[in-house]
Design a protein around this motif. Sequence first.
Motif, PDB file in Angstrom:
ATOM      1  N   ASN A  84      20.713  35.538   7.666  1.00 24.06           N
ATOM      2  CA  ASN A  84      21.308  36.803   8.109  1.00 24.06           C
ATOM      3  C   ASN A  84      22.327  36.598   9.220  1.00 24.06           C
ATOM      4  O   ASN A  84      23.382  37.242   9.235  1.00 24.06           O
TER       5      ASN A  84
ATOM      6  N   SER B 202      26.228  37.591   8.905  1.00 28.75           N
ATOM      7  CA  SER B 202      26.822  38.525   9.864  1.00 28.75           C
ATOM      8  C   SER B 202      28.049  37.907  10.534  1.00 28.75           C
ATOM      9  O   SER B 202      29.052  38.592  10.760  1.00 28.75           O
TER      10      SER B 202
ATOM     11  N   THR C 172      19.219  42.457   3.605  1.00 25.11           N
ATOM     12  CA  THR C 172      18.805  41.896   4.885  1.00 25.11           C
ATOM     13  C   THR C 172      17.316  41.589   4.992  1.00 25.11           C
ATOM     14  O   THR C 172      16.906  40.756   5.809  1.00 25.11           O
TER      15      THR C 172
ATOM     16  N   THR D   9      20.717  44.379  11.962  1.00 28.42           N
ATOM     17  CA  THR D   9      21.912  43.970  11.228  1.00 28.42           C
ATOM     18  C   THR D   9      22.916  45.120  11.180  1.00 28.42           C
ATOM     19  O   THR D   9      24.118  44.907  11.364  1.00 28.42           O
TER      20      THR D   9
ATOM     21  N   ARG E  35      24.762  45.316  14.384  1.00 27.92           N
ATOM     22  CA  ARG E  35      25.745  44.245  14.543  1.00 27.92           C
ATOM     23  C   ARG E  35      26.982  44.475  13.679  1.00 27.92           C
ATOM     24  O   ARG E  35      28.112  44.225  14.092  1.00 27.92           O
ATOM     25  N   LEU E  36      26.762  44.985  12.475  1.00 27.44           N
ATOM     26  CA  LEU E  36      27.884  45.162  11.551  1.00 27.44           C
ATOM     27  C   LEU E  36      28.717  46.404  11.857  1.00 27.44           C
ATOM     28  O   LEU E  36      29.789  46.600  11.278  1.00 27.44           O
TER      29      LEU E  36
ATOM     30  N   THR F 239      25.101  47.071   2.977  1.00 27.43           N
ATOM     31  CA  THR F 239      23.855  46.502   3.480  1.00 27.43           C
ATOM     32  C   THR F 239      22.665  47.291   2.967  1.00 27.43           C
ATOM     33  O   THR F 239      22.665  48.526   2.959  1.00 27.43           O
TER      34      THR F 239
END
Length: 369
Positions: free
Chosen positions: A203, A207, A225, A233, A236-237, A250
């Motif tokens: 992951n 990312s 994920t 995640t 973060r994205l 995702t």
Amino acid sequence: MRLVLTGGGTGGHIYPALAIGREAAEHEPDSELLYIGTAKGLESRIVPPTDLPFESIDISGFRRSLSMENVRTIVRFLQGVRRSKELLRRFKPDIVVGTGGYVCGPVVYAASRLGIPTLIHEQNVVPGLTNKFLSRYASAVAVSFADSLPHFSRHRNVKHTGNPVASAVAKADKAKGFASLGLAPGTPFVLAVGGSRGAQAVNEAISAMLPGLADLDGIHFVFVTGERYFEQTQTRLAELPAAVKPRVHTLPYVHNMPEVLAAASLVVSRAGASSLAEITSLGVPAILIPSPNVTNNHQQPNAESLAAAGAAEMILEKDLNGESLLSAVTKIVRDPAKRERMARVSRSLGMPGAAAAIYEQMLQAMKRK
């Protein structure tokens, strides 16, 4: 047919057993099946919802170093053999099939002592300790990889059948895969998945590489994920460039993985035996990242087998980062001829008739009795 299935600990042992059971029931609708597992193993949660009768025994695995726990394991094994004999005498199976995991040991051994035909199936290139032990007693051995054959060279009845889970995905409908993702049919996308629970190292690398999609115009990325990593995640994205965000999808989990896999242009995956069986059955080019956290590092030989044939690229986790992954993805998606070669080789390695081949091997073992 009266069939006992046994296998446990991980889905990689359980799902092949269930696939073999389905194949037997398709050929002989009046078949009666019994699954023997452990009460604490994953099989105790996966098997009962399938409506297969389920019985349990108590068993644990050997430690690779000397310890008192191994003495207790021997005691549990002997008790497990006695319990297995009771269950087998009561059920009176025509054959017992083991697909790996500690629970197979006492069940298949007990069957051999009772004169019941047995078959064991090995999913990985390098056999596990249980199947190495049981190969001395089994009537027949089936293997997923041709590279496994030398490990069973002393057995008179060993066949390269493939992994029976391949049979279940061979007819997956890619149109349903595109539709479930909300993508137009034919949209090129890379599917990235680190296993049903996700994998932190995979992951993090994905990312880190996703901003690089800005240079891969038109390519979508489906990032599975794992549920425990989904929220972090997503956070973060959120910082992805605006030009990339619409092409990144995702998901915490995919419930129709065969259909999504059938639609994918490329898959980034761990190298578990069942995953590779599905990938090759559908002929999907792959970038494989074997997990170093599994017993005997068995995923690396699995990945090496596909990479050596030209069906996949392999990145070891110690070499994995956003840059190395983006480089590997870019080389494949920008080279249609390479992608087609990989797909062709992958398809040639796939064995969608695996479950039927194992069923035939079971019949032969029963006739020899």
